[in-house]
Design a protein around this motif. Sequence first.
Motif, mmCIF file in Angstrom:
data_model
loop_
_atom_site.group_PDB
_atom_site.id
_atom_site.type_symbol
_atom_site.label_atom_id
_atom_site.label_comp_id
_atom_site.label_asym_id
_atom_site.label_seq_id
_atom_site.Cartn_x
_atom_site.Cartn_y
_atom_site.Cartn_z
ATOM 1 N N THR A 238 0.848 -1.197 0.000
ATOM 2 C CA THR A 238 0.000 0.000 0.000
ATOM 3 C C THR A 238 0.879 1.242 0.000
ATOM 4 O OG1 THR A 238 -1.825 -1.087 1.150
ATOM 5 C CG2 THR A 238 -1.710 1.312 1.327
ATOM 6 N N VAL A 239 0.482 2.231 -0.783
ATOM 7 C CA VAL A 239 1.181 3.518 -0.802
ATOM 8 C C VAL A 239 0.396 4.506 0.045
ATOM 9 C CG1 VAL A 239 2.005 5.424 -2.223
ATOM 10 C CG2 VAL A 239 2.104 3.081 -3.106
ATOM 11 N N LEU A 240 1.058 5.089 1.033
ATOM 12 C CA LEU A 240 0.468 6.160 1.827
ATOM 13 C C LEU A 240 1.126 7.478 1.432
ATOM 14 C CD1 LEU A 240 0.535 4.543 5.387
ATOM 15 C CD2 LEU A 240 -1.272 4.414 3.688
ATOM 16 N N LEU A 241 0.338 8.516 1.310
ATOM 17 C CA LEU A 241 0.855 9.863 1.062
ATOM 18 C C LEU A 241 0.522 10.681 2.301
ATOM 19 C CD1 LEU A 241 -0.251 10.362 -2.661
ATOM 20 C CD2 LEU A 241 1.980 9.624 -1.793
ATOM 21 N N ILE A 242 1.535 10.942 3.112
ATOM 22 C CA ILE A 242 1.324 11.524 4.436
ATOM 23 C C ILE A 242 1.654 13.009 4.411
ATOM 24 C CG2 ILE A 242 2.037 11.408 6.852
ATOM 25 C CD1 ILE A 242 2.536 8.445 6.439
ATOM 26 N N PRO A 243 0.720 13.855 4.849
ATOM 27 C CA PRO A 243 0.930 15.306 4.803
ATOM 28 C C PRO A 243 1.946 15.806 5.827
ATOM 29 C CG PRO A 243 -1.407 14.735 4.923
ATOM 30 C CD PRO A 243 -0.627 13.506 5.262
ATOM 31 N N ASP A 244 2.728 16.781 5.412
ATOM 32 C CA ASP A 244 3.582 17.585 6.291
ATOM 33 C C ASP A 244 4.394 16.758 7.281
ATOM 34 O OD1 ASP A 244 2.758 19.920 5.031
ATOM 35 O OD2 ASP A 244 1.025 20.146 6.344
ATOM 36 N N ALA A 245 5.141 15.789 6.754
ATOM 37 C CA ALA A 245 5.998 14.952 7.603
ATOM 38 C C ALA A 245 7.453 15.355 7.451
ATOM 39 C CB ALA A 245 5.812 13.480 7.255
ATOM 40 N N GLN A 246 7.710 16.655 7.226
ATOM 41 C CA GLN A 246 9.073 17.134 7.080
ATOM 42 C C GLN A 246 9.600 17.651 8.412
ATOM 43 O OE1 GLN A 246 6.351 18.526 5.914
ATOM 44 N NE2 GLN A 246 6.458 20.760 5.841
ATOM 45 N N GLY A 247 10.901 17.909 8.478
ATOM 46 C CA GLY A 247 11.506 18.448 9.692
ATOM 47 C C GLY A 247 11.369 17.495 10.867
ATOM 48 N N PRO A 248 11.111 18.031 12.061
ATOM 49 C CA PRO A 248 10.982 17.172 13.246
ATOM 50 C C PRO A 248 9.884 16.123 13.118
ATOM 51 C CG PRO A 248 11.167 19.489 13.876
ATOM 52 C CD PRO A 248 10.999 19.460 12.389
ATOM 53 N N SER A 249 8.867 16.426 12.313
ATOM 54 C CA SER A 249 7.762 15.469 12.149
ATOM 55 C C SER A 249 8.220 14.186 11.475
ATOM 56 C CB SER A 249 6.631 16.098 11.328
ATOM 57 O OG SER A 249 6.095 17.210 11.996
ATOM 58 N N ARG A 250 9.310 14.250 10.714
ATOM 59 C CA ARG A 250 9.785 13.040 10.033
ATOM 60 C C ARG A 250 10.247 11.986 11.043
ATOM 61 N NH1 ARG A 250 10.996 11.686 4.940
ATOM 62 N NH2 ARG A 250 12.491 9.999 4.599
ATOM 63 N N GLY A 251 10.960 12.443 12.084
ATOM 64 C CA GLY A 251 11.395 11.501 13.115
ATOM 65 C C GLY A 251 10.217 10.842 13.796
ATOM 66 N N HIS A 252 9.172 11.624 14.031
ATOM 67 C CA HIS A 252 7.959 11.064 14.642
ATOM 68 C C HIS A 252 7.320 10.030 13.724
ATOM 69 C CE1 HIS A 252 4.329 10.818 17.002
ATOM 70 N NE2 HIS A 252 3.597 11.235 15.982
ATOM 71 N N LEU A 253 7.305 10.336 12.426
ATOM 72 C CA LEU A 253 6.742 9.394 11.459
ATOM 73 C C LEU A 253 7.532 8.084 11.453
ATOM 74 C CD1 LEU A 253 4.975 8.586 9.045
ATOM 75 C CD2 LEU A 253 6.561 9.831 7.570
ATOM 76 N N ILE A 254 8.859 8.171 11.451
ATOM 77 C CA ILE A 254 9.687 6.967 11.444
ATOM 78 C C ILE A 254 9.393 6.123 12.682
ATOM 79 C CG2 ILE A 254 12.054 6.095 11.520
ATOM 80 C CD1 ILE A 254 11.380 7.323 8.849
ATOM 81 N N ARG A 255 9.228 6.775 13.821
ATOM 82 C CA ARG A 255 8.932 6.019 15.051
ATOM 83 C C ARG A 255 7.564 5.356 14.983
ATOM 84 N NH1 ARG A 255 11.627 10.538 17.112
ATOM 85 N NH2 ARG A 255 9.665 11.637 17.529
ATOM 86 N N GLY A 293 14.606 -3.936 12.345
ATOM 87 C CA GLY A 293 13.355 -4.350 11.718
ATOM 88 C C GLY A 293 12.319 -3.262 11.585
ATOM 89 N N GLY A 294 12.705 -1.987 11.806
ATOM 90 C CA GLY A 294 11.744 -0.896 11.718
ATOM 91 C C GLY A 294 11.604 -0.370 10.308
ATOM 92 N N ALA A 295 11.315 0.927 10.197
ATOM 93 C CA ALA A 295 11.099 1.530 8.891
ATOM 94 C C ALA A 295 12.431 1.870 8.228
ATOM 95 C CB ALA A 295 10.257 2.793 9.037
ATOM 96 N N VAL A 296 12.451 1.801 6.899
ATOM 97 C CA VAL A 296 13.613 2.203 6.105
ATOM 98 C C VAL A 296 13.448 3.671 5.739
ATOM 99 C CG1 VAL A 296 14.849 1.892 3.936
ATOM 100 C CG2 VAL A 296 13.993 -0.109 5.172
ATOM 101 N N ASP A 297 14.419 4.493 6.117
ATOM 102 C CA ASP A 297 14.409 5.911 5.778
ATOM 103 C C ASP A 297 15.264 6.094 4.523
ATOM 104 O OD1 ASP A 297 14.504 8.634 5.585
ATOM 105 O OD2 ASP A 297 15.103 8.981 7.660
ATOM 106 N N THR A 298 14.631 6.520 3.439
ATOM 107 C CA THR A 298 15.384 6.674 2.186
ATOM 108 C C THR A 298 16.511 7.695 2.311
ATOM 109 O OG1 THR A 298 13.774 8.314 1.396
ATOM 110 C CG2 THR A 298 13.406 6.014 0.760
ATOM 111 N N GLU A 299 16.412 8.625 3.270
ATOM 112 C CA GLU A 299 17.475 9.609 3.455
ATOM 113 C C GLU A 299 18.785 8.960 3.903
ATOM 114 O OE1 GLU A 299 16.701 13.289 2.880
ATOM 115 O OE2 GLU A 299 15.508 11.841 1.757
#
Length: 400
Positions: A238-255, A293-299
């Motif tokens: 499934t592809v999710l398109l998540i709004p405004d997950a840049q900056g500090p919010s990206r770390g929260h998204l990864i968690r 085993g968590g999320a892969v961050d493309t960065e």
Amino acid sequence: MDETLPDVRDFRLAEDIVVPLRERLPEVAVQTIGAITATVPAYAEAFAGELGAKIEKAVRAALGTFLNLVSRGAGPDPGSPLAPAIEAAYALGRGEARSGRSLDALLGAYRIGARVAWRQFAAISVSTGQPAPTIARFAELVFAYIDELSAASVAGHADELASSGRARRRRLELLAQALVAGDPPEVVIAAAERAEWAPPQTLTAVLVPERAARSMADLFDARTLHVAEGGPELPETTVLLIPDAQGPSRGHLIRLLSCRGAIVGPARPWLRARDSLTRAIRVSRLDVRAPAGGAVDTEDHLLALVVTADPQALADLRDRVLAPLSSERAATAAKLVETLRSWLLHQGRREDVAAELFVHPQTVRYRMSRLRELYGDRLRDPQWLLMLTVALAAAQAAPS
């Protein structure tokens, strides 16, 4: 509903009883509307405007339908006058849902209307000399009738919410598909307007296993878009398109995505969500594993993405920069390549190279001497150093 409807159908009032009730019907309707207006604030404005006349007509029709129902002749009647009233109540419930209102006001209006109408009808019945049992029975039927109308409105409200919810979900799906397909901005903007979706600053594409996506609906911003299938390249994804997950919010998204096997693309302006998805898809093709085993961050894999962008060009570059080693035995060449790569990455610090390769610093010195013999002045040429760094770092960054 099943218990009250036979009572309404079975009960009959003589025409001489109904006639005075029918004659006073306009007066009862006005008093009923007045009580609703005074008691249910949500309807005060509606009654005051152009809609007021229509609502008054509807109230009068509902009361008239009840009188028609209890005064008709006995026997089966397929053309029961109750049906139009039920249909009207159902339509009223749907209208409330379309207006974005709950049923609290409408059901309150039904209850108040029933009480007021009953008081007026009872007073009229008493004035015409009706016996107490008849009046009591009449009261039961008034409230049973209102229950029928209320139930129909509840059903209409629920059906409209379900229908409009399905329609909006479909519009959101079409918007998501337009974004991941990279449709022209004007097409995507029109799709967003049709879906009543407020665009964020950025969107971040996230690839998640289909099984995990089902349990993630409440984790993200309500504007998150979904594409159920990632296409032939990404089955069961499934592809999710998540709004405004840049900056500090990206770390929260990864968690939030930890232990879900997700791949998180970069944040991109919302009209360029396709770019974020493309990045995530490219990383999905690399032999990379998420931490614990968590999320892969493309960065975290930008180097691997760069050096694998053109695999044939990378192979040609490696062949060119390693050509001076072609005369060495395979085992010796491999050790020299390993040493040269570490020497480049550690900027010539012999102790660091030795520690990384688990060899004596003297061994590093010997190998570098041999490499200088093979490469000559090229190990001091910035252009050659750049090519060597990219080609040999790729051996570590790129998948095997």
